[in-house]
Design an enzyme around this catalytic site. Structure first.
Site, PDB file in Angstrom:
ATOM      1  N   GLY A   1       0.807  -1.203   0.117  1.00 26.20           N
ATOM      2  CA  GLY A   1      -0.030  -0.070  -0.046  1.00 26.20           C
ATOM      3  C   GLY A   1       0.828   1.175  -0.099  1.00 26.20           C
ATOM      4  O   GLY A   1       0.648   2.042   0.891  1.00 26.20           O
TER       5      GLY A   1
ATOM      6  N   TYR B   1     -12.652  -4.269  12.296  1.00 24.39           N
ATOM      7  CA  TYR B   1     -11.261  -3.619  11.978  1.00 24.39           C
ATOM      8  C   TYR B   1     -10.269  -4.063  13.227  1.00 24.39           C
ATOM      9  O   TYR B   1      -8.986  -4.507  13.021  1.00 24.39           O
ATOM     10  CB  TYR B   1     -11.415  -2.087  11.750  1.00 24.39           C
ATOM     11  CG  TYR B   1     -10.332  -1.653  11.754  1.00 24.39           C
ATOM     12  CD1 TYR B   1      -9.487  -1.369  10.322  1.00 24.39           C
ATOM     13  CD2 TYR B   1      -9.455  -0.900  12.752  1.00 24.39           C
ATOM     14  CE1 TYR B   1      -8.456  -0.576  10.134  1.00 24.39           C
ATOM     15  CE2 TYR B   1      -8.475  -0.047  12.401  1.00 24.39           C
ATOM     16  CZ  TYR B   1      -7.829  -0.033  11.163  1.00 24.39           C
ATOM     17  OH  TYR B   1      -6.701   0.816  10.998  1.00 24.39           O
TER      18      TYR B   1
HETATM   19  N1  NAP Z   1      -5.000   6.380   9.278  1.00 24.38           N
HETATM   20  C1  NAP Z   1      -5.099   6.295  10.830  1.00 24.38           C
HETATM   21  O1  NAP Z   1      -5.601   6.958  11.680  1.00 24.38           O
HETATM   22  C2  NAP Z   1      -4.737   4.935  11.352  1.00 24.38           C
HETATM   23  C3  NAP Z   1      -4.721   4.675  12.671  1.00 24.38           C
HETATM   24  C4  NAP Z   1      -4.264   3.295  12.875  1.00 24.38           C
HETATM   25  C5  NAP Z   1      -3.717   2.482  12.161  1.00 24.38           C
HETATM   26  N2  NAP Z   1      -3.637   2.616  10.819  1.00 24.38           N
HETATM   27  C6  NAP Z   1      -3.080   1.816  10.116  1.00 24.38           C
HETATM   28  O2  NAP Z   1      -2.343   2.430   9.377  1.00 24.38           O
HETATM   29  C7  NAP Z   1      -1.866   1.772   8.239  1.00 24.38           C
HETATM   30  C8  NAP Z   1      -2.003   2.868   6.943  1.00 24.38           C
HETATM   31  O3  NAP Z   1      -3.141   3.588   7.080  1.00 24.38           O
HETATM   32  P1  NAP Z   1      -3.364   5.077   6.204  1.00 24.38           P
HETATM   33  O4  NAP Z   1      -4.088   6.000   6.986  1.00 24.38           O
HETATM   34  O5  NAP Z   1      -1.979   5.546   5.539  1.00 24.38           O
HETATM   35  O6  NAP Z   1      -4.231   4.454   5.002  1.00 24.38           O
HETATM   36  P2  NAP Z   1      -4.758   4.950   3.524  1.00 24.38           P
HETATM   37  O7  NAP Z   1      -4.219   6.291   3.296  1.00 24.38           O
HETATM   38  O8  NAP Z   1      -6.044   4.442   3.456  1.00 24.38           O
HETATM   39  O9  NAP Z   1      -3.795   3.854   2.566  1.00 24.38           O
HETATM   40  C9  NAP Z   1      -4.105   2.725   2.445  1.00 24.38           C
HETATM   41  C10 NAP Z   1      -2.978   2.090   1.486  1.00 24.38           C
HETATM   42  O10 NAP Z   1      -3.334   0.548   1.177  1.00 24.38           O
HETATM   43  C11 NAP Z   1      -3.405   0.453  -0.140  1.00 24.38           C
HETATM   44  N3  NAP Z   1      -4.581  -0.557  -0.307  1.00 24.38           N
HETATM   45  C12 NAP Z   1      -5.864  -0.848   0.491  1.00 24.38           C
HETATM   46  N4  NAP Z   1      -6.484  -1.691   0.036  1.00 24.38           N
HETATM   47  C13 NAP Z   1      -5.664  -2.432  -0.963  1.00 24.38           C
HETATM   48  C14 NAP Z   1      -5.879  -3.847  -1.586  1.00 24.38           C
HETATM   49  N5  NAP Z   1      -6.842  -4.557  -1.428  1.00 24.38           N
HETATM   50  N6  NAP Z   1      -4.760  -4.095  -2.104  1.00 24.38           N
HETATM   51  C15 NAP Z   1      -3.626  -3.455  -2.367  1.00 24.38           C
HETATM   52  N7  NAP Z   1      -3.357  -2.119  -1.668  1.00 24.38           N
HETATM   53  C16 NAP Z   1      -4.709  -1.689  -0.911  1.00 24.38           C
HETATM   54  C17 NAP Z   1      -4.285   1.488  -0.829  1.00 24.38           C
HETATM   55  O11 NAP Z   1      -3.842   1.726  -2.123  1.00 24.38           O
HETATM   56  P3  NAP Z   1      -5.179   1.513  -3.050  1.00 24.38           P
HETATM   57  O12 NAP Z   1      -6.329   1.770  -2.527  1.00 24.38           O
HETATM   58  O13 NAP Z   1      -4.686   2.056  -4.427  1.00 24.38           O
HETATM   59  O14 NAP Z   1      -5.259  -0.021  -3.292  1.00 24.38           O
HETATM   60  C18 NAP Z   1      -3.241   2.830   0.059  1.00 24.38           C
HETATM   61  O15 NAP Z   1      -1.991   2.921  -0.662  1.00 24.38           O
HETATM   62  C19 NAP Z   1      -3.126   0.812   7.897  1.00 24.38           C
HETATM   63  O16 NAP Z   1      -2.530  -0.613   8.151  1.00 24.38           O
HETATM   64  C20 NAP Z   1      -4.236   1.402   8.894  1.00 24.38           C
HETATM   65  O17 NAP Z   1      -4.774   0.267   9.316  1.00 24.38           O
HETATM   66  C21 NAP Z   1      -4.132   3.875  10.327  1.00 24.38           C
END
Ligand code: NAP
Lengths: 248, 97
Positions: free
Chosen positions: A15, A156
């Site tokens: 991702g 989740y």
């Molecule tokens: N943001 C928060 O507040 C938060 C808090 C706690 C934990 N986290 C964790 O931190 C990590 C990063 O989060 P983020 O906020 O940066 O998320 P994000 O901005 O939504 O980005 C998610 C990334 O994962 C890719 N992705 C999603 N589904 C996919 C699939 N089926 N196949 C391939 N790629 C996929 C997306 O690309 P495409 O959509 O193009 O596939 C994107 O590059 C995640 O594990 C999330 O659970 C986030």
């Protein structure tokens, strides 16, 4: 150049197109790593990081993480290209919100495949070249939702808690081969995933956070940087919370 | 056909070399292994050593017979291991534990 072996370490980041993943790719490149990443869609920001003169530095593939075979082929191609993997960051995930009884089984299944099965399969594939070279680090992106119950994110949170279980189990399994496995559990930080949080909920989160703000991508990035550095060489099997004190 | 047997011999050698390297590390210097030697009981390999061996061989031979065709639990001896990687004879192996 062509007959000397490229000594740069290799990081696999799932991702890498947006949010934390994009920041991780940028940071690993700045640290001298070659990076292999995938997502379903590419972003202009990621495309801009490509090095045309040296295409092996950053490779992006269009892979849907719910397609187990495509994930397998992605890692196999990376190993053929570089003959090594030093770091895996299991970053890709999808947000899933809603009361359980109002969420369809198909939606639950899709979320578990991305948030749990995908990181397990990536760990399985990437641990092999790590075992062969007896070194490596796996970082699993968990969440504070794995540590504290919260309405609307039970599935989740369940997937993220399972990922922490994977971290502990694998740390025991591959520790004797010199490989570390850690989880990072961020609180809320700004990205597409949290774009839907309304102003009232934001104020509530800030009120409950001792450090008085939401997280930023850089807060999480710094911890991943530390965990993948020699400074963390005696840390394995742990979940490191990065939430400004939200859960304390 | 000739080509096929060369591939078989090379593969056999690759598997033997990788196995010897790990056995040397676990049990001290050894330069020969018998097909009927038990990997665990006689050579002292643990499951993580086997996992490493399979990983090394996957990188060298681009194949992992234990992903689908052969259960790893059926590999008890040096000979079982060689047969698992043999492109022609994938059987018979000992009974799973
Ligand atoms: N943001 C928060 O507040 C938060 C808090 C706690 C934990 N986290 C964790 O931190 C990590 C990063 O989060 P983020 O906020 O940066 O998320 P994000 O901005 O939504 O980005 C998610 C990334 O994962 C890719 N992705 C999603 N589904 C996919 C699939 N089926 N196949 C391939 N790629 C996929 C997306 O690309 P495409 O959509 O193009 O596939 C994107 O590059 C995640 O594990 C999330 O659970 C986030």
């Amino acid at each position: 150049m062509s007959d000397t072996i490229d000594q740069r370490p290799v990081a696999v980041v799932s991702g890498g197109s947006r949010g934390l993943g994009l920041a991780l790719v940028t940071d690993f490149l700045a640290r001298g790593y070659r990076v292999e990443t995938f997502s379903r869609t590419e972003s202009a920001e990621l495309a801009a990081l490509r090095v045309p003169a040296d295409p092996g530095t950053l490779t992006w593939s269009a892979v849907d993480g719910t397609d187990a075979e495509a994930v397998q082929s992605f890692v196999a191609a990376a190993v053929r290209r570089h003959r090594r993997i030093d770091v895996l960051v299991n970053n890709a995930a999808v947000g899933l919100e809603g009361l359980l009884t109002l969420t369809s089984p198909a939606t639950i299944d899709a979320a578990l495949r991305t948030n749990l099965t995908l990181p397990i399969l990536l760990a399985r594939a990437c641990l092999k070249p790590m075992l062969a070279r007896r070194t490596g680090v796996v970082v699993n992106l968990s969440s504070i939702n794995a540590l504290r119950g919260q309405t609307g994110v039970a599935v989740y949170g369940a997937a993220k808690a399972a990922l922490d279980g994977l971290t502990r189990g694998l740390a025991r399994e591959v520790g004797p081969a010199g490989i570390r496995v850690v989880s990072v559990a961020p609180g809320y930080f700004d990205s597409d995933m949290t774009a839907g949080i309304g102003p009232e909920q934001r104020r509530r989160i800030v009120r409950r956070t001792p450090l008085g703000r939401l997280g930023a991508v850089e807060d999480v990035l710094g911890v991943v940087r530390f965990l993948t550095s020699p400074a963390a060489s005696f840390i394995t099997g742990q979940t490191i919370t990065v939430d400004g004190g939200y859960t304390c | 056909m000739r080509n096929g047997s060369v591939i078989r011999m090379n593969r056999r050698e690759t598997v033997m070399t990788a196995l010897l390297e790990i056995v040397n590390e676990v049990a001290g210097p050894v330069d020969h292994l018998d097909e009927d030697q038990s990997l665990v009981d006689q050579l002292g390999l643990e499951s993580l050593h086997l996992a490493r061996l399979v990983a090394v061989l996957e990188m060298e031979l681009d194949t992992d017979p234990f992903t689908a065709e052969v259960p790893i639990t059926s590999v008890r001896t040096v000979g079982d291991l060689l047969r698992a990687y043999d492109p022609v004879v994938r059987a018979p192996l000992g009974d799973p534990a």
